[in-house]
Design a protein around this motif. Structure first.
Motif, PDB file in Angstrom:
ATOM      1  N   ASP A 116     -67.844  -1.378  25.794  1.00  0.00           N
ATOM      2  CA  ASP A 116     -68.974  -1.949  25.058  1.00  0.00           C
ATOM      3  C   ASP A 116     -68.441  -2.474  23.732  1.00  0.00           C
ATOM      4  N   VAL A 168     -62.613  -1.772  30.365  1.00  0.00           N
ATOM      5  CA  VAL A 168     -64.061  -1.946  30.198  1.00  0.00           C
ATOM      6  C   VAL A 168     -64.464  -1.293  28.881  1.00  0.00           C
ATOM      7  N   LYS A 196     -61.343  -9.665  33.566  1.00  0.00           N
ATOM      8  CA  LYS A 196     -62.012 -10.697  34.369  1.00  0.00           C
ATOM      9  C   LYS A 196     -61.762 -10.548  35.859  1.00  0.00           C
ATOM     10  N   VAL A 231     -64.892  -6.956  29.838  1.00  0.00           N
ATOM     11  CA  VAL A 231     -64.410  -6.495  31.139  1.00  0.00           C
ATOM     12  C   VAL A 231     -63.216  -7.340  31.549  1.00  0.00           C
ATOM     13  N   ARG A 280     -69.507  -9.841  29.450  1.00  0.00           N
ATOM     14  CA  ARG A 280     -70.672  -9.769  30.320  1.00  0.00           C
ATOM     15  C   ARG A 280     -71.834  -9.221  29.500  1.00  0.00           C
ATOM     16  N   LYS A 281     -72.934  -9.945  29.521  1.00  0.00           N
ATOM     17  CA  LYS A 281     -74.024  -9.614  28.613  1.00  0.00           C
ATOM     18  C   LYS A 281     -75.371  -9.583  29.306  1.00  0.00           C
ATOM     19  N   GLY A 310     -69.986  -4.101  34.299  1.00  0.00           N
ATOM     20  CA  GLY A 310     -70.284  -4.933  33.136  1.00  0.00           C
ATOM     21  C   GLY A 310     -71.569  -4.495  32.461  1.00  0.00           C
ATOM     22  N   ALA A 311     -72.430  -5.468  32.181  1.00  0.00           N
ATOM     23  CA  ALA A 311     -73.719  -5.184  31.544  1.00  0.00           C
ATOM     24  C   ALA A 311     -74.734  -4.891  32.643  1.00  0.00           C
ATOM     25  N   ASP A 323     -75.400  -8.439  34.429  1.00  0.00           N
ATOM     26  CA  ASP A 323     -74.211  -9.299  34.493  1.00  0.00           C
ATOM     27  C   ASP A 323     -73.009  -8.420  34.807  1.00  0.00           C
ATOM     28  N   ILE A 324     -72.704  -8.282  36.099  1.00  0.00           N
ATOM     29  CA  ILE A 324     -71.642  -7.359  36.521  1.00  0.00           C
ATOM     30  C   ILE A 324     -70.639  -8.009  37.466  1.00  0.00           C
ATOM     31  N   VAL A 333     -70.460  -6.302  26.982  1.00  0.00           N
ATOM     32  CA  VAL A 333     -69.398  -5.498  27.574  1.00  0.00           C
ATOM     33  C   VAL A 333     -68.189  -6.393  27.834  1.00  0.00           C
ATOM     34  N   TRP A 393     -62.074   3.106  31.091  1.00  0.00           N
ATOM     35  CA  TRP A 393     -63.398   2.752  30.581  1.00  0.00           C
ATOM     36  C   TRP A 393     -63.592   3.425  29.225  1.00  0.00           C
TER      37      TRP A 393
END
Length: 821
Positions: A281, A279, A787, A785, A362-363, A793-794, A47-48, A783, A64
């Motif tokens: 986690d 970004v 938008k 992020v 995002r997972k 992302g993940a 999911d990025i 994650v 990040w």
């Protein structure tokens, strides 16, 4: 974020991280676990927010979050960590990064081709390099870089401080090919995981000597070959800043700069809300806040229904107002201060929620799995029957649902130690151990000698008046005086003087021996008829029931109230006529009597009934019942079956603690007790897992595209050292077999990929059967992020393409394309 994993310095830095059996096993499914017709289950997609490069704006900066500044930039040193891996991925060549399915794929930025060109008499691999590939100083990437890295990592020169040499020790020589762009590698013995080598690839200026290898790459990387170069490191600001590489020959990086910023997990929410990072986690609680913030976007200024003050009822609010404006000035002043503090917290929370609207969660599933580790070095778990009983008691589906279900991720338990769902080598090998079955788990424990009442029995061949018996009496007396808030359940033998009690003890011993014999017979016939295991369990229950016959508990027989002890206000609890010289019985009765007294020592009103206080009285000479916990818990030779369960205590490890509590409850159902100890995250691995100071523990291992290489040290059979200790490599469960080692060795030397995978499936089945490690679930990857960011992302299995990360341009996102952070 929500799980403790093995420190990344102890595993292959190649991986992309966000991070003794004692008998013959009956394993009927081992031969069939590697069918070539089975279909590989699909994994969870990454999911990025994938976006075409033309829709991503040039320029800008992304911040990040990483846990801490890299301890070193040398990925092959022992203290390399997840930050090391994250940074070096953007700076150095990775020849075969993992793709979305967890397979190694040739990286065309560095290689035109790489393949095995000879198998006999020796394996030869020919690398053809991208002719445009150069280091940031302009020098071509070539054979000298390969040779220098091989010599540093092959393990023959101890002057190089390396954490591993897997694969490099199998190389015989490295030569220049037909031209400068070809590298010819000859192996002394076959190596199927040859694609794992030379990633990351360092320039010869670093790997060419022990001095530059050991110290030169710890704090800086002057020569790199990725889409970015290292601009600087600021310990004061906690940042590593990368800038676009002007000599990069591949797709130009979209970002001007990429900043990795050290932010502790507990500070991630604040860093997101104040714009420090784009970004990060995150843990489930922060993910929930972002979801709520986006849901509340259309609230039209209405008060939030969550956060500080949201749970205050109208009545409580009215009462607070009344006190704050009442005639009691002191109370009013205190209430007004509390209300002001509450308003401030509400406003701050609302401001944070408003800022969190700009982020998306995002997972996916992280390329790592959480396991229950069973330390088989000593204690009850040194018996493979006890380990298998623990495993058979677990409802792994429930544990997976507990962690993954609330996140909307597939909650299916993991079936392999050596591959994850979606990888080509994945197959569910858990059938080698068996499904959850509490009855069979109890039968295994009975066969191992753990029975009900075993904790209250004297060890066999213990004579009256022996040191062991005296010690037991002393422990029983100490237990009676112990504070009940921190009660430790200890039981000791007591001298039996009454003839009736002797008969009871003899009857108990005979029943226990009969149960043990029945359990032995059940185990011997298990391969022929599983029904005999059920019979062992029933016989054990009958034995326990027979031991309980004749016990007399007041409150269950409607005896006259005259026998109940009188209330004496605040005086000591009256004696309840226990059997003479039975210290442990006296302690048990005293605790039971205290339980029915109020704080002032009076009998609770609900217990003032005919027959007296239930469970608190028995006639003189009647054996006192054991505490409820002791009845249910199994024991052997006077010792209860209790396991030390170590868990991390940090705020980001809540889900592990929840899983740990559920596991403890599942084990309690089959008579296994647990002593849960929560320790700081920073000492959890070093002081407990690696040191072997635990019986049960939860931690994670990362996935790998090279299980024959990377799995070998994790499941290798421990070898005794000269000082009497065990050399465990990375096998912190201390459980292994020669057969498992042989399967790994065969797979590592197998050049046929399918044959190697079949060998790994066989090894996995053997690991399941040994029951030292029980995979539970693949870890969630959450994650946060900005938008407006694309291609980040993940990531799941896949390695990031840092050159594609950026903000969506104005046409694609409707926002400024020259955003600066």
């Amino acid at each position: 974020m929500s799980h403790v994993g093995v420190p990344r310095g102890t595993v292959r830095k190649r991986r992309t991280l966000a991070l003794l059996t004692t008998g013959v096993l009956t394993i009927p499914v081992l031969a069939g676990c590697s069918s070539g017709d089975e279909e590989t289950p699909r994994g969870v997609a990454q999911d990025i927010a994938p976006t075409a490069r033309q829709a991503v704006a040039d320029g800008s900066t992304v911040n990040w979050a990483i846990d801490a500044l890299p301890a070193t930039f040398n990925a092959f040193q022992a203290d390399a960590d997840s930050a090391t891996a994250r940074v070096t991925e953007a700076l150095l060549p990775t020849l075969f990064p993992m793709d979305k399915a967890g397979q190694p794929r040739l990286n065309p930025d560095y290689l035109e081709s790489a393949k095995v060109i000879e198998r006999e008499p020796k394996q030869v691999v020919l690398y053809k390099l991208n002719q445009q590939a150069v280091w940031s100083d302009g020098r071509e990437i070539g054979a000298p870089d390969f040779v220098a890295q091989w010599r540093a990592l092959r393990g023959k020169d101890s002057a190089f401080w390396t954490a591993r040499n897997s694969g490099y020790e199998r190389i015989e020589k490295i030569e220049r090919g037909a031209d400068d762009l070809q590298v010819r590698v000859t192996f002394s013995k076959p190596y199927g995981d040859w694609r794992s080598l030379f990633s990351p690839l360092y320039p010869k200026e670093i790997t060419g000597s022990p001095e530059t290898f050991n110290d030169g790459a710890r704090t800086t990387l002057k020569n790199t070959a990725g889409p970015f170069v290292l601009r600087g490191v600021s310990k004061a600001d906690g940042t590593v800043t990368l800038a676009r590489n002007p000599r990069w020959w591949g797709d130009k990086a979209k970002l001007d700069t990429l900043v990795f910023r050290a932010v502790a997990p507990k500070d991630r929410t604040k860093a997101l809300t104040d714009g420090t990072v784009d970004v990060a986690d995150i843990d489930p609680s922060t993910a929930d806040r972002i979801t709520l913030a986006r849901r509340d976007r259309g609230g039209n200024g209405q008060p939030l229904t969550h956060g500080p003050g949201a749970d205050v009822s109208p009545a409580a609010a009215l009462y607070s107002y009344a006190v704050a404006h009442g005639s009691d000035e002191k109370a009013a002043e205190a209430e007004q201060a509390a209300r002001a503090k509450s308003r401030k917290a509400v406003l701050a929370y609302a401001a944070e929620q408003k800022a969190l609207r700009d982020f998306a969660v995002r997972k996916s599933l992280e390329p790592a799995y959480t396991q229950l580790a069973l330390n088989g070095e000593s204690g009850p778990l040194a018996d493979d029957r006890v380990r298998r009983a623990v495993a058979r008691a677990l409802d792994r589906e429930e544990l997976a649902r507990t962690v993954l279900g609330p996140l909307g991720l597939p909650a299916k338990p993991l079936g392999s130690h050596l591959a994850l769902a979606g990888q080509p080598g994945y197959a569910d090998g858990s059938g080698a151990l068996g499904e959850q079955n509490e009855k069979e788990a109890r039968a295994l424990l009975a066969d191992a000698g753990w029975t009900r009442g075993g904790a209250l029995q004297q060890p066999k061949d213990t004579k009256a008046g022996s040191e062991a018996e005296k010690k037991g009496e002393k422990e029983g007396e100490e237990g009676a005086d112990a504070d009940t808030g921190e009660e430790k359940k200890t039981t000791g033998g007591a001298e039996k003087e009454e003839s009736a009690e002797k008969k009871d003890a003899e009857k108990t011993d005979k029943d226990a021996e009969k149960a043990d014999k029945d359990a032995d017979k059940a185990d011997e016939g298990a391969e022929k008829d599983e029904g005999k295991a059920d019979k062992a369990s029933r016989d054990e229950e009958d034995s326990a029931a027979s031991r309980d016959e004749g016990l007399y508990i007041v409150g269950e027989d409607n005896k006259p109230a005259a026998h109940a002890p009188a209330a004496t206000g605040t005086s000591a609890v009256p004696a309840l006529a226990p059997a003479r010289h039975a210290a442990f019985q006296s302690a048990a009765l005293l605790r039971q009597a205290a339980a029915v007294l109020g704080e002032d020592g009076a009998v609770a009103a609900r217990d003032k009934q005919p027959g007296g206080a239930a469970g608190a009285y028995a006639p003189a000479g009647t054996p006192a019942p054991a505490p409820a916990a002791a009845k249910a818990q199994l024991g052997k030779d006077g010792k209860a079956l209790t396991l030390r369960f170590v868990l991390p205590s940090g705020p980001g490890s809540q889900s592990l603690r929840t899983v740990g509590d559920k596991i403890a409850a599942m084990l309690e159902k089959i008579g296994i007790g647990t002593e849960i100890t929560k320790v700081p995250d920073e000492s959890y691995f070093k002081d407990h897992i690696a040191s072997g100071v635990y019986d049960l523990a939860l931690y994670s291992w990362p996935a790998s595209a090279y299980p024959a290489t990377d799995g070998r040290p994790i499941y290798a059979k421990p070898e005794p050292a000269t000082d009497g200790s065990l050399l465990v490599e990375q096998n912190y469960t201390r459980v292994g077999t020669d057969h498992i080692d042989q399967l790994f060795d065969r797979a590592a030397g197998e050049l046929d990929e399918k044959a190697a995978r079949d060998l790994m499936k066989q090894a996995d089945a053997r690991i399941w059967a040994a029951a030292g490690s029980i995979p539970l679930y693949q870890r969630p990857q959450l994650v946060a992020v900005d938008k407006k960011l694309a291609n980040v992302g993940a990531f799941g299995f896949a390695a990031p393409r840092y050159q594609d990360i950026g903000f969506k341009n104005r046409q694609a996102a409707g926002s400024s394309a020259d955003r600066k952070k």
